[in-house]
Design an enzyme around this catalytic site. Sequence first.
Site: not given
Lengths: 342, 342
Positions: A66, A322
């Site tokens: 992110k 992720s």
Amino acid sequence: MTSSPVSTPDDIATALPAFAEIEAAAKRLHGLAVRTPLLESPALNDRVGGRVLLKAETLQRTGSFKFRGAYNRISQIPDAARAAGVVAFSSGNHAQGVAAAAALLGLPATIIMPADAPAMKLANTRAYGAEVIPYERSSTSREALAVEIAERRGATIVRPFDDAGVIAGQGTCGLEIADQAAALDAQLDALLVCCGGGGLTAGCALAMAERSPNTAVYTVEPEGFDDTRRSLVGGERVSNTEGGKSFCDALLSPTPGHLTFAINQRHAAGGLAVSDAEVAEAMAYAYRTLKLVIEPGGAVALAAVLAGRIEARGKTIAVVLSGGNVDPQAYAEILARESDAA
Amino acid sequence: MTSSPVSTPDDIATALPAFAEIEAAAKRLHGLAVRTPLLESPALNDRVGGRVLLKAETLQRTGSFKFRGAYNRISQIPDAARAAGVVAFSSGNHAQGVAAAAALLGLPATIIMPADAPAMKLANTRAYGAEVIPYERSSTSREALAVEIAERRGATIVRPFDDAGVIAGQGTCGLEIADQAAALDAQLDALLVCCGGGGLTAGCALAMAERSPNTAVYTVEPEGFDDTRRSLVGGERVSNTEGGKSFCDALLSPTPGHLTFAINQRHAAGGLAVSDAEVAEAMAYAYRTLKLVIEPGGAVALAAVLAGRIEARGKTIAVVLSGGNVDPQAYAEILARESDAA
């Protein structure tokens, strides 16, 4: 400052990021984002009978991908708007990405987070210097709250996925995968991407369409939260049924974004879904064999390969890990359950 | 088949591996050993005020660097001796390295392991197809047992560290560090290596002496098991006092090897020691911030940096994370203790 999310077809077409914006994002992120390794495990290859390349965004600054999108977006806020800062709403990884990026760029950050977010995510977001405003998932619209705060302060909202700058930033992950696979002489048959609102998938799909067009890009979601999978099948954005449960706290977005769905509809090959039990097995495998800490939402793509949701035999498949922001007690409970089951 | 360990000065001088043997080992290991990444964490750099490059041998085949030396040694066993197989004694990581290498090369393997070795190490060694013979640490000489079995079967003993082929194999780790640091334009001021019998340090020190001669190589050991540190200070091989305790199960060797000490005396800058509490803090940091699973013995070099046992401010320091084979329950207990302390 509080630009609304795009939603009409013309707005969407105008707002879609081009591949060149991913390259520009890569330049902005150079030296700040970690160029995370594309790992390969002989044990994993043996297990699935193919070649699996693991893009370890768990090792990214803030422990998830992110940071890429947040920094790319925030670094483009005009000078006049910087002092008023940024506002974001997030289950935790976008929160940390925005908080860390804003701190590096010298902007104040306010983050609206669920009160029941993992303790590590709340603590890290505060540690990066952001003001955290907790909200109750059941009772409050986090987006309305963000808009209200942003309007009052003149702050810029940094949306978690439905934003061209954010998508382009996440796309740098895909760019690296394409470059790193090429350096290994690996022809990627498929790329599996963990999917919440679809920002990482959209960015990666744009990058692969340009750099590795024969690679089939798949979203992977938790069962019951496979809104993107079903939207891709049906050809229009659909929402998850309310009341579903999954421990993949990072992937509980109710609906694909307007921009992300437009991109994924064009460039993604399809969607996969995995059960929480399959995710837990993947997390235990990551600990025991890969020696990597992966959070539930970060393990869904690995789970899809391990559970045979996609045929890996004889194939070369890239898998994004992720994020790795999982409370130790939660991980320990998963490992203990898996040991009992073994 | 059961060549004795070398011990006279002439024997040692003759048996020392040359740098060329590390290069030859790298060729043998190409495509079989993982070229593990040299990782960098902005959070860790910020914390110590320097640049720390982490050589993640936790991601190596078998979860530790030991595969390198074992494969290099076993692959050089003459054809006539292969059918009789190999015998090794090991606390667990060399066991797995030998078992996996022997399996790849088609040789039977017998491994003598402490009965109280971590469950994961025992299970993995068996899973690679080796016969495991447990022994009681307190009552049995594992080396005498290995010699007895090897003589009876005509098998080759694969020593854990005091063997030129093993040292040369471990040296490929150092070769990669030098190459990877050069690719990052990083001038390494120091390299910190986890040290039991000294095989990894010796191999890495030989590689750095050739490829990065201005890098100071330090051994890192658990307090109470700092035989190499004290031997380097005193100029001769000394043993640990009996009865010491450490949870760094991989690093409890009583005395430096003859070959490893000869190399380390010439090429190492000195030795460091860390407490179990410092190691536990490093393991918790690895989980929370680096998202890596590191076993106690694999975390001592990281612990030395985090605990300030070496000045990292303004320096560039490479740190080997040598292994990640730690039972989940043990890791969970460490994380729980650290949480209480935080």
